[in-house]
Design an enzyme around this catalytic site. Structure first.
Site, PDB file in Angstrom:
ATOM      1  N   ARG A  46     -43.424 -79.747 -46.946  1.00  0.00           N
ATOM      2  CA  ARG A  46     -44.637 -80.091 -47.689  1.00  0.00           C
ATOM      3  C   ARG A  46     -44.963 -79.002 -48.711  1.00  0.00           C
ATOM      4  NH1 ARG A  46     -48.684 -79.891 -43.111  1.00  0.00           N
ATOM      5  NH2 ARG A  46     -47.133 -78.371 -42.397  1.00  0.00           N
ATOM      6  N   GLU A  76     -47.878 -78.137 -49.755  1.00  0.00           N
ATOM      7  CA  GLU A  76     -49.076 -77.384 -49.379  1.00  0.00           C
ATOM      8  C   GLU A  76     -48.846 -76.453 -48.188  1.00  0.00           C
ATOM      9  OE1 GLU A  76     -49.374 -81.270 -47.013  1.00  0.00           O
ATOM     10  OE2 GLU A  76     -48.532 -80.563 -48.907  1.00  0.00           O
ATOM     11  N   GLY A  96     -52.737 -87.491 -39.481  1.00  0.00           N
ATOM     12  CA  GLY A  96     -54.051 -86.875 -39.417  1.00  0.00           C
ATOM     13  C   GLY A  96     -54.155 -85.869 -38.286  1.00  0.00           C
ATOM     14  N   ASP A 146     -52.620 -83.153 -37.477  1.00  0.00           N
ATOM     15  CA  ASP A 146     -51.701 -82.085 -37.888  1.00  0.00           C
ATOM     16  C   ASP A 146     -52.287 -80.713 -37.489  1.00  0.00           C
ATOM     17  OD1 ASP A 146     -53.736 -82.695 -39.738  1.00  0.00           O
ATOM     18  OD2 ASP A 146     -52.560 -81.941 -41.414  1.00  0.00           O
ATOM     19  N   GLU A 163     -65.908 -78.708 -39.653  1.00  0.00           N
ATOM     20  CA  GLU A 163     -65.036 -79.882 -39.463  1.00  0.00           C
ATOM     21  C   GLU A 163     -64.693 -80.177 -38.014  1.00  0.00           C
ATOM     22  OE1 GLU A 163     -61.039 -79.579 -40.824  1.00  0.00           O
ATOM     23  OE2 GLU A 163     -60.850 -77.467 -40.278  1.00  0.00           O
ATOM     24  N   GLU A 220     -53.227 -74.521 -39.323  1.00  0.00           N
ATOM     25  CA  GLU A 220     -52.628 -73.792 -40.437  1.00  0.00           C
ATOM     26  C   GLU A 220     -53.647 -73.210 -41.413  1.00  0.00           C
ATOM     27  OE1 GLU A 220     -48.543 -76.484 -40.717  1.00  0.00           O
ATOM     28  OE2 GLU A 220     -50.194 -76.880 -42.097  1.00  0.00           O
TER      29      GLU A 220
END
Length: 263
Positions: free
Chosen positions: A13, A15, A45, A47, A227, A242
């Site tokens: 990825r 990012e 989702g 991750d 979050e 991450e």
């Protein structure tokens, strides 16, 4: 009959390039295959969660595309039912109703594990349940693909193992991944609350109250919603993953306000 999370990309990825390269190197497996598992895990989702790991511990063993998940298939069941209910073309409506019926049957046949009394991820390559229990197992109840015959078996595990001082654990094992214990996530709290409500209102209300108090505690300390939240030790913030815990969030605000309206 069923779907999995699958990203067609087979490169790290953009990012999270460094993290993906390190995981690929550690795995010792084909780089394109591992990259696809990593990208598919991000697409889910979740991750990341050890639900995607072959050994239940290390991201280098990730096998996302080998897994049939109850959350994705429950949501697709609900969508198929919705299309069947609303589509003006009778032939198309009947087609999607058939799809929904077949998917619901497959959910119960392949993803329900009578040994754990839980809807589990199913490894279609090895043709067995993964044995990793998460709140994804409540999606069939949230989407009304499962009901009274199984919810009575699920409720004791929710009360005794998933319910923590600050809400519902995402999984039962702390792996340092953000979509595992000790973290709780707003969408999963709402899904858990709604899944239990109507079957065990006392437990559902306890989930709602503990989550809201946890949100209020963090807000009082840092003057913001975040979050995700630590539901096991409510003196600590959530962690893992991450990146640092993000401010906001739309789902944090929305779930709190909606739960407050349930009082």
């Amino acid at each position: 009959l069923m779907n999995r999370y699958y990203d067609a990309g087979d490169r790290p990825r953009a990012e999270s390039y460094r993290e993906d390269v390190l995981a690929i190197r550690e795995s010792g497996r084909d780089s394109q295959t591992v990259a696809r598992h990593l990208r598919s895990g991000a697409e889910s989702g979740w991750d990341y969660s050890a639900r995607w790991f072959a050994d239940g511990k290390n991201i280098s063993t990730i096998i996302t595309t080998d897994i049939i998940p109850p959350d994705l298939n429950s949501l697709l069941f609900e969508l198929e039912e919705l299309i069947a209910d609303l589509h003006p073309d009778t032939a198309i409506s009947n087609h999607f109703l058939d799809l929904a019926i077949d998917r619901e049957e497959a959910l119960h046949k392949y993803l329900w594990n009578p040994e754990t009394n839980w809807f589990e991820d199913y490894n279609w390559v090895e043709q067995k349940h993964t044995g990793y229990l998460t709140l994804a197992g409540l999606y069939p109840f949230f989407c009304v693909a499962a009901g009274l015959d199984k919810v009575g078996l699920v409720i004791p595990r929710v009360r005794e193992e998933f319910l923590a001082p600050g809400g519902l654990r995402t999984s039962l094992i702390d792996t340092d991944q953000q979509w595992d214990a000790p973290n709780g996530w707003p969408p999963l709290q709402w899904i858990g609350y709604q899944s239990i409500k109507g079957y065990d209102d006392e437990l559902a209300d306890e989930i709602r109250k503990r989550w809201m108090v946890n949100n209020e505690r963090v807000y009082a300390n840092v003057n913001k919603m975040v979050e995700k939240y630590n539901v096991e030790d409510i003196t600590l913030e959530a962690g893992g993953g991450e990146y640092p815990v993000q401010d906001g969030f739309g789902w944090s605000n929305g779930v709190y306000l909606r739960m407050a309206a349930e009082e």
